[in-house]
Design an enzyme around this catalytic site. Structure first.
Site, mmCIF file in Angstrom:
data_model
loop_
_atom_site.group_PDB
_atom_site.id
_atom_site.type_symbol
_atom_site.label_atom_id
_atom_site.label_comp_id
_atom_site.label_asym_id
_atom_site.label_seq_id
_atom_site.Cartn_x
_atom_site.Cartn_y
_atom_site.Cartn_z
ATOM 1 C CE1 TYR A 102 -3.286 2.699 0.085
ATOM 2 C CE2 TYR A 102 -2.048 3.403 2.258
ATOM 3 C CZ TYR A 102 -3.169 3.634 1.170
ATOM 4 O OH TYR A 102 -3.902 4.952 1.237
ATOM 5 C CE LYS A 199 -9.181 1.266 1.438
ATOM 6 N NZ LYS A 199 -7.557 1.062 1.577
#
Ligand SMILES: *Cc1c(COP(=O)(O)O)cnc(C)c1O
Length: 368
Positions: A102, A199
């Site tokens: 990420y 998420k």
């Protein structure tokens, strides 16, 4: 949750997702913890001030902690949780991290390194021998993400944790992509589990939230104190929405994963796709377009059901070309499109995506 059941057989994760983090089963209690809007509490108790705790956060923390096998703390975002973990290491400490993961986590590590706060040693997290070779006595923290965003590389958590502990290093695992339903890093030996609860845990693209989970009784109060000192506390409404999201986590992940598996199989046979990245589990599929980055951008503008948007993990299917972001790792292909597969009907998803890809085959052929 009623813990006084006579048979103490552990509940399955689906049942935990539905039943944990509830008020007691007593007359006139609501079934869900309400949204407690409070900056301060009557003195003399545990909470006192709104920065140290809130019953609405605690409901979320109870569910996630049980799912991961530790005690959870909610943060204002995934990145707030990332900075809390990185803040734990001493001045000049050596951190081993993936060379592709990420981008926000890697950007924080790079930024801290630039300012002399720590040094990093970047590795291919899927190359276990290389990771183990990078773990010596100088290492303070091993940063693991698995599967990685967006290359979907999978790390051997058990072997990495064992070696890390031999050399006295802590291991943090970003479990955002797998969710506690598909991977439980604490069982594999991790000291801290990190989530962007933005998420899958929340699951409806309407919340920013982060979380840390640990089963280490010494680490928990340290992390909790960092949250309070830094003020990286979650919003109450966000924590409530995330708890509501967790109630259906198992249903959403099951459906999205089944869709992702089927789409990965079909994408593998499509002539416009040079490479499918799918680890065999989870709800994200990354594809590399045969005709390059322009075709990848074109794909993200041509679909109708699939939404061109960043982020992932919602009930709705989204897609984007990751290298459109300046900060994305150089180890990610310019032609990579990350597909966050939602819970829609798989035939509808394929009809839309397949048609957009068919158009790109013509682009390739036109160029000869
Ligand atoms: C999105 C994401 C983060 C950052 O979380 P935010 O909630 O956006 O701050 C961290 N790790 C991974 C793997 C992510 O996908």
């Amino acid at each position: 949750m009623a813990d006084d059941r006579p048979d103490a057989r552990p509940l399955s994760p689906s049942t935990v997702a539905v039943t944990a983090g509830r008020p007691r089963h007593e007359a006139d209690q609501p079934l869900n913890h309400p949204i407690t809007m409070a900056s301060t509490f009557v003195g003399g108790g545990e909470r006192e001030y709104g920065r140290s705790g809130n019953p609405t956060w605690e409901a979320f923390e109870d569910v996630l902690g049980r799912l991961e096998g530790g005690r959870a703390l909610a943060f204002s975002s995934g990145l707030a949780a990332v900075s809390t973990v990185l803040d734990l290491v001493g001045q000049g400490a050596l951190v081993v991290a993936p060379d592709a993961a990420y981008q926000g986590s890697l950007a924080q590590i790079a930024d801290l390194e630039l300012r002399g706060r720590l040094t990093s040693r970047l590795v291919d997290i899927a190359d276990t021998d290389a990771v183990l070779a990078a773990l010596d006595e100088d290492v303070a923290l091993v940063w693991v993400e698995s599967p990685t965003n967006p290359n979907l590389d999978v790390a051997d958590l058990e072997r990495i944790c064992t070696r890390a502990h031999e050399v006295g290093a802590y291991v943090v695992v970003d479990n955002t992509f797998a969710t506690p339903l598909l991977q439980q890093p604490i069982t594999a030996g991790a000291d801290i589990v990190l989530h962007s609860a933005t998420k899958y845990l929340s699951g409806h693209s309407d919340v920013l939230l982060g979380a840390l989970v640990t089963a280490d009784e010494q680490l928990y109060p340290v992390l909790r104190q960092r949250r309070e000192l830094q003020g990286s506390t979650p919003g109450t409404l966000e924590a409530w929405l995330a708890t509501r999201g967790l109630r259906t986590l198992h249903l959403r992940v099951e459906r999205a994963q089944a869709n992702a598996m089927e789409l990965a199989r079909r994408l593998d046979e499509h002539p416009a796709v040079a490479r499918v990245r799918y680890p065999g589990f989870g709800c994200i599929v990354s594809i590399e377009l045969a005709a390059g980055p322009l075709a990848a951008d074109l794909l993200t503008r041509k679909t109708r059901l699939w939404v061109f948007a960043t982020s992932l993990g919602g009930v709705e299917s989204t897609l984007e070309r990751r290298r459109r972001w300046k900060g994305e790792s150089q180890h990610v292909s310019e032609a990579l499109v990350r597909l966050s597969v939602g819970v829609e009907d798989v035939e509808d998803l394929w009809a839309d995506l397949g048609a957009a890809l068919d158009g790109l085959v013509e682009v390739v052929t036109d160029r000869g």
